[in-house]
Design an enzyme around this catalytic site. Structure first.
Site, PDB file in Angstrom:
ATOM      1  CE  LYS A  63      38.981  39.922  46.828  1.00  0.00           C
ATOM      2  NZ  LYS A  63      39.517  38.481  48.046  1.00  0.00           N
ATOM      3  CB  CYS A  64      42.304  37.488  38.301  1.00  0.00           C
ATOM      4  SG  CYS A  64      41.977  37.181  36.487  1.00  0.00           S
ATOM      5  N   GLY A  65      39.510  34.858  37.073  1.00  0.00           N
ATOM      6  CA  GLY A  65      39.385  33.869  37.008  1.00  0.00           C
ATOM      7  C   GLY A  65      40.859  33.132  36.460  1.00  0.00           C
ATOM      8  CG  PHE A  66      43.206  33.960  33.999  1.00  0.00           C
ATOM      9  CD1 PHE A  66      43.386  32.751  32.901  1.00  0.00           C
ATOM     10  CD2 PHE A  66      42.668  35.369  33.326  1.00  0.00           C
ATOM     11  CE1 PHE A  66      42.933  33.268  32.022  1.00  0.00           C
ATOM     12  CE2 PHE A  66      42.119  35.400  32.025  1.00  0.00           C
ATOM     13  CZ  PHE A  66      42.682  33.955  30.720  1.00  0.00           C
ATOM     14  CB  THR A  67      42.926  33.164  41.358  1.00  0.00           C
ATOM     15  OG1 THR A  67      42.612  35.501  40.721  1.00  0.00           O
ATOM     16  CG2 THR A  67      43.858  33.867  42.683  1.00  0.00           C
TER      17      THR A  67
END
Length: 158
Positions: free
Chosen positions: A34-38
């Site tokens: 659930k990360c912007g980098f996912t």
């Protein structure tokens, strides 16, 4: 000492000796769902598929230490990675990469390659460590470095 002396804790409670990967080039990454980098999962899987037959492996280590961005249990993480990004590379059980509870492999990785401005701590999800065929940590890349930007470095080691 090298990475082959460590193990990868698996979601089922067992562990896989990294010596099983001896002679391969490894990209070891702390991941989160659930990360912007996912979306980097897509690039990591592309690298895995492109170079797997040449002796390359991506190893993913889910971690919930950054903004609680990996809240799921092992089954939820596996399903998310499989269904959303068709991930086929190995994933560990959820681990810590910083602090007293940090996984021993991650303590070692940080000791071998400093981050920006000499920092040893992992700053965020999707920090990547590149390991050569002898088990030596040869590079560290921050979250902003996309997997596709690593192709030349990987190819040099293959």
């Amino acid at each position: 000492m090298n990475v082959y002396e460590f193990t990868m804790p698996l979601p089922d409670g067992s562990s896989k000796p990294l010596s099983d990967y001896e002679g391969q080039v490894l990209l070891i990454v702390n991941t989160a769902s659930k990360c912007g980098f996912t979306p980097q999962y897509e690039g990591l899987e592309a690298l895995h598929r492109a170079y797997q037959d040449k002796g390359f492996e991506v190893l993913g280590f889910p971690c919930n230490q950054f903004g609680a961005q990996e809240p799921g249990d092992a089954e939820e993480i596996k399903n998310f990675c499989s269904l959303t990004y068709d991930v086929t590379f190995p994933l560990s059980k959820k681990i810590a990469v910083n602090g007293e509870e940090a996984d021993p492999l991650w303590k070692y990785l940080k000791s071998q390659q400093a981050g920006l401005m000499g920092s040893r701590a992992i700053k965020w999800n999707f920090t990547k460590f590149l390991v050569d065929r002898k088990g030596t940590v040869v590079a560290r890349y921050g979250s902003m470095v996309k997997p596709e930007q690593l192709k030349a470095d990987i190819e040099k080691l293959l």
